[in-house]
Design a protein around this motif. Structure first.
Motif, short mmCIF file in Angstrom:
data_model
loop_
_atom_site.label_atom_id
_atom_site.label_comp_id
_atom_site.label_asym_id
_atom_site.label_seq_id
_atom_site.Cartn_x
_atom_site.Cartn_y
_atom_site.Cartn_z
N MET A 1 0.85 -1.07 0.14
CA MET A 1 -0.03 0.11 0.05
C MET A 1 0.62 1.67 -0.06
O MET A 1 0.88 2.46 -0.47
CB MET A 1 -0.85 0.04 1.13
N TYR A 2 1.61 0.85 0.56
CA TYR A 2 2.75 2.35 1.10
C TYR A 2 3.70 2.77 -0.20
O TYR A 2 3.66 3.78 -0.91
CB TYR A 2 3.77 2.23 2.25
N GLU A 3 3.40 1.41 -0.56
CA GLU A 3 4.45 1.71 -1.88
C GLU A 3 4.15 2.62 -3.12
O GLU A 3 4.40 3.25 -4.02
CB GLU A 3 5.16 0.36 -2.88
N GLU A 4 2.70 1.70 -2.92
CA GLU A 4 1.36 2.36 -4.25
C GLU A 4 1.37 3.74 -3.79
O GLU A 4 1.17 4.37 -5.23
CB GLU A 4 0.09 1.48 -4.27
N SER A 5 1.22 4.43 -2.63
CA SER A 5 1.10 5.38 -2.40
C SER A 5 2.21 6.53 -2.88
O SER A 5 2.18 7.94 -3.23
CB SER A 5 -0.36 5.73 -0.91
N TYR A 7 4.25 6.72 -0.24
CA TYR A 7 4.74 7.46 1.08
C TYR A 7 6.02 6.41 1.53
O TYR A 7 5.77 5.08 1.40
CB TYR A 7 3.41 7.25 2.21
N PRO A 8 6.76 6.93 3.02
CA PRO A 8 7.23 5.55 3.48
C PRO A 8 7.01 4.56 3.70
O PRO A 8 6.01 4.71 4.54
CB PRO A 8 8.03 6.95 4.08
N ALA A 9 7.66 3.82 3.70
CA ALA A 9 6.59 2.51 4.20
C ALA A 9 7.67 2.06 5.72
O ALA A 9 8.91 2.01 5.33
CB ALA A 9 6.99 1.21 3.39
N TRP A 30 11.17 11.60 7.55
CA TRP A 30 9.75 11.05 7.35
C TRP A 30 8.68 12.72 5.75
O TRP A 30 8.69 12.09 5.02
CB TRP A 30 8.44 11.04 7.98
N GLU A 208 5.77 4.86 14.04
CA GLU A 208 6.73 4.40 12.79
C GLU A 208 8.22 3.65 13.10
O GLU A 208 8.85 4.82 12.63
CB GLU A 208 6.12 4.49 11.65
N ASP A 210 11.81 1.45 11.53
CA ASP A 210 12.15 1.06 10.71
C ASP A 210 12.78 -0.33 10.64
O ASP A 210 12.64 -0.56 12.02
CB ASP A 210 13.59 1.53 9.95
#
Length: 283
Positions: A1-5, A7-9, A30, A208, A210
């Motif tokens: 989802m993050y990759e598609e949006s 935004y950093p995952a 971020w 969140e 890493d």
């Protein structure tokens, strides 16, 4: 989802204590990584030179929380955590001569410069941390923040003390944040968002991380009482607490904000506070 949006995952997330240095580092990293996706997703709603206080869509043109626009034109105004400076640019476009906007993220400030070039409404910007403002005491007549910086600092007292420090006697502070009651509910704009899942009094940050356990996104929870005490402790007087209602016909979903839950419980709190005139002081 993050990759598609875009935004950093994160590798993981949870709740824990986070200090000022770790919080600032995470926020800078971020927002530098998320600024492009954020402006692409929300830029149309925010506008290039509009002043929107919250996902409910309340604007400064409607609310007039900063005061009379005509009187503001000769005042010094500071935008806290301005992102791409949309709110400050709205003021500039309406004749407010001295507006400064700062943000922790260099990439957000680069978007501000991009919009300057597109619109011709140039806004003075500074890269800075709301926990340590690089401005002299009593140097602004108005300080405001539309969901900028205040939700991302560990100490409401410290951030408000800094905002109060740079505010002149007779000046005004206005800021919007996630309504504190929302922290008891999951970040879900639909029916599942009505179920209380955690204590309102749990002040641990949402973090969140890493894959090495370093914070890459931090958001802090402060209760209504924390904000009120911080305002009072900064030498300010709370004038109004605005809880915008969800307007009819507004169907936009923004994270945990949306029409289903927004019509039932508040999503945003906007605090309006003034610094009293000091008998021995002068403007």
């Amino acid at each position: 989802m993050y990759e598609e949006s875009g935004y950093p995952a994160p590798a993981g997330f949870g709740r824990r204590e986070v200090g000022p240095e770790e919080s600032a580092r995470a926020g800078r990293l971020w927002w530098d990584g998320a600024a492009d996706a954020y402006q692409a997703e929300h830029g149309e709603f925010l506008g290039d030179a509009e002043f929107v206080w919250c996902p409910e869509g309340l604007t400064e043109a409607e609310a007039g929380l900063l005061g009379d626009l005509g009187e503001l034109r000769d005042r010094r105004v500071l935008e806290v955590g301005g992102g791409a400076g949309q709110c400050g640019r709205w003021l500039r476009a309406r004749g407010v001569r001295q507006v400064v906007s700062f943000d922790l993220s260099l990439r957000q400030l680069q978007h501000s410069r991009r919009i300057d070039e597109q619109t011709g409404d140039r806004l003075a910007t500074v890269q800075a941390d709301a926990q340590r403002l690089p401005f002299a005491d009593a140097s602004f007549d108005v300080v405001f923040s539309s969901f900028g910086a205040f939700p991302f600092v560990p100490s409401a007292d410290d951030a408000l003390a800094e905002a109060g420090r740079v505010l002149r006697p007779g000046g005004r502070l206005v800021f919007s944040v996630t309504h504190p009651v929302r922290w008891s509910f999951p970040d879900d704009p639909g029916e599942q968002g009505f179920t209380i899942t955690q204590s309102y009094f749990d002040r641990r940050a949402y973090v969140e991380e890493d894959d090495r356990g370093n914070a890459v996104y931090v958001e802090h929870h402060h209760t209504l009482g924390d904000w009120v005490r911080g305002i009072s402790g900064a030498g300010l007087v709370l004038r109004e607490l605005v809880e915008p209602e969800w307007p009819e016909g507004h169907e936009r979903v923004w994270g945990g904000w949306g029409p289903v839950r927004g019509r039932m419980i508040p999503g945003t709190a906007i605090f309006v506070a003034d610094r009293p005139q000091e008998m021995s002081g002068s403007r």
